[in-house]
Design an enzyme around this catalytic site. Structure first.
Site, PDB file in Angstrom:
ATOM      1  N   LYS A 151       3.392   3.746   4.377  1.00 51.61           N
ATOM      2  CA  LYS A 151       2.849   4.545   3.356  1.00 51.61           C
ATOM      3  C   LYS A 151       3.689   5.620   3.136  1.00 51.61           C
ATOM      4  O   LYS A 151       4.570   6.254   3.850  1.00 51.61           O
ATOM      5  CB  LYS A 151       1.671   5.403   4.024  1.00 51.61           C
ATOM      6  CG  LYS A 151       0.843   6.011   3.006  1.00 51.61           C
ATOM      7  CD  LYS A 151      -0.044   5.049   2.053  1.00 51.61           C
ATOM      8  CE  LYS A 151      -0.244   6.014   0.818  1.00 51.61           C
ATOM      9  NZ  LYS A 151       0.808   6.167  -0.071  1.00 51.61           N
ATOM     10  N   LYS A 189      -2.856   9.058   4.327  1.00 52.86           N
ATOM     11  CA  LYS A 189      -3.879   7.903   4.253  1.00 52.86           C
ATOM     12  C   LYS A 189      -3.592   6.834   5.373  1.00 52.86           C
ATOM     13  O   LYS A 189      -4.463   5.869   5.263  1.00 52.86           O
ATOM     14  CB  LYS A 189      -3.452   7.123   2.855  1.00 52.86           C
ATOM     15  CG  LYS A 189      -3.879   8.206   1.741  1.00 52.86           C
ATOM     16  CD  LYS A 189      -3.704   7.567   0.250  1.00 52.86           C
ATOM     17  CE  LYS A 189      -4.025   8.322  -0.943  1.00 52.86           C
ATOM     18  NZ  LYS A 189      -3.121   9.530  -1.234  1.00 52.86           N
ATOM     19  N   SER A 214      -1.448   4.214  -3.553  1.00 50.26           N
ATOM     20  CA  SER A 214      -1.695   5.599  -2.847  1.00 50.26           C
ATOM     21  C   SER A 214      -2.919   6.492  -3.598  1.00 50.26           C
ATOM     22  O   SER A 214      -2.613   7.422  -3.927  1.00 50.26           O
ATOM     23  CB  SER A 214      -0.617   6.431  -2.725  1.00 50.26           C
ATOM     24  OG  SER A 214      -0.729   7.633  -2.001  1.00 50.26           O
ATOM     25  N   SER A 250       0.759  12.106   1.249  1.00 54.81           N
ATOM     26  CA  SER A 250      -0.159  10.852   1.204  1.00 54.81           C
ATOM     27  C   SER A 250       0.190   9.953   2.416  1.00 54.81           C
ATOM     28  O   SER A 250      -0.732   9.104   2.716  1.00 54.81           O
ATOM     29  CB  SER A 250      -0.046  10.336  -0.142  1.00 54.81           C
ATOM     30  OG  SER A 250      -0.502  10.596  -1.182  1.00 54.81           O
TER      31      SER A 250
END
Length: 388
Positions: free
Chosen positions: A229, A66, A123, A63
């Site tokens: 993130k 992102k 997320s 993730s």
């Protein structure tokens, strides 16, 4: 085409600090990420790498993907292509995303602000696809944008197959590339207002109220952390691109492939501890500070103040000194009209002949084209001076 009008060197005789070389990380014998597949520690302002381990190795980013999704969102907001208060409808495809999600239903509408919270804090894969479809028309087209932006940033070890980081063949990045992406994203001050939140709520006032808790626990437990993130899949293991700001210095730390979330956080914390105990930044210029003037061709004003586009600081190692840091201004050929904020040149800071910082200079005001009468009078005065 850019034309250099003149160079203006200046020596800072009064400044006595050490400017680390870009390759400083190569000199370090310290091990900061023994439980990670790869890692990188960077000071944001100068981009100096303070530590790295297998930083060019291509690995699954999960993730952390992102970060690029949010960067394209920030750029779309800046260009006015989307608005924070704009409501976006969820497609059947976006609602079908698995993994981390806010359980959007087909046809459900949320604002860009709410979707950004869902991505940055929770997320959410479904929210990422909603935004991808809004910006590019389809996730496939958005992925093409992601890869094009990666090329523009000079990322040699990054390739995306989706906007979420869900497992996909030939979807990879590296610790160094991820740090570069994070550095670009962090140029938008607004992003940390989202990534730095520990919790928030969506669908308030309804029966489907949804509690968002930041997947990056360090925003609550490590001083100064306000992003960025996390990532996890069974293939990627525990990953994190984190950022912290303390005493005016922003640090970016990246970890790929830690065995547990606890170990991931421990190693990121260790990297931050090292950066803040060993280094500091010294401010040279504030944002919007005038550093010189440039001639404007055919403008109602003939000279324009050149300002710094962003704050400029140098990274120093605590306790060591150096002297004679040089400033060099390089201006473009400027012709009216000029808008306030237009790029008009570059400022370079160097030490011992090595450029350590290069930043844009921008117009300090708007200058409109001169009228024909103004130009005529200038020409007449110029001719009179020549004749005399």
């Amino acid at each position: 085409m850019m034309r250099r009008l003149y160079l203006l060197p200046v020596i800072f005789l009064a400044l006595s600090v050490l400017v680390p070389q870009v390759g400083y990380a190569e000199e370090q014998a310290i091990e900061l990420a023994d439980q990670a597949k790869s890692a990188l520690l960077m000071e944001m302002e100068t981009g100096t790498i303070l530590y790295e381990k297998n930083s060019d190795e291509r690995l699954s980013p999960a993730s952390m993907t992102k970060i690029m999704t949010m960067l394209l969102m920030m750029e779309a907001l800046e260009k006015g292509k989307i608005r924070l208060d704009e409501k976006i409808r969820t497609s059947e495809y976006a609602a079908s995303m698995g993994g981390s999600q806010i359980f959007l239903e087909e046809g459900e509408e949320m604002t860009v602000d709410e979707l950004l919270q869902a991505i940055a804090i929770g997320s959410a894969n479904d929210a990422s696809v909603v935004m991808a479809e809004r910006i590019a028309g389809s996730e496939k087209a958005f992925v093409q944008m992601m890869n094009e932006r990666a090329q523009q940033l000079g990322l040699k070890n990054t390739k995306f197959q989706n906007s979420t980081g869900l497992p996909a063949e030939d979807h990879y990045s590296s610790a160094k590339d991820m740090a570069i992406m994070a550095r670009e994203l962090l140029k938008y001050d607004i992003i940390t207002k989202y990534t730095g939140q520990y919790e928030s709520y969506l669908r308030e006032g309804t029966k489907k109220k949804f509690w968002l808790v930041n997947t990056n626990r360090l925003v609550k437990f490590y001083p100064g952390v306000d992003g960025l993130k996390t990532g996890f899949t069974s293939e990627a293991k525990y990953c994190l691109t984190a950022t912290a700001k303390r005493d005016g210095m922003r640090i970016i730390a990246v970890i790929f492939g830690a065995p547990t979330s606890k170990e991931r956080n421990r190693q990121i914390s260790k990297m931050f501890d090292y950066a803040y105990s060993q280094f500091e930044t010294v401010p040279l210029y504030k944002k919007g500070q005038t550093v010189g003037e440039v001639v404007v061709q055919k403008g109602e004003k003939q000279k324009l103040k050149a300002e710094t586009e962003s704050p400029i600081s140098i990274l120093v190692k605590k306790g060591e000194k150096v002297e004679n840091i040089k400033k060099e201004l390089e201006f473009e050929k400027v012709k009216a009209p000029v808008k306030k904020g237009d790029r008009i040149g570059t400022i370079k800071i160097s030490e011992n002949g090595n450029t350590i910082i290069e930043k844009s200079l921008v117009a300090g005001e708007t200058i409109h084209p001169a009228s024909w009468w103004t130009l005529y009078k200038r020409t007449f005065k110029h001719l009179m001076k020549i004749e005399s």
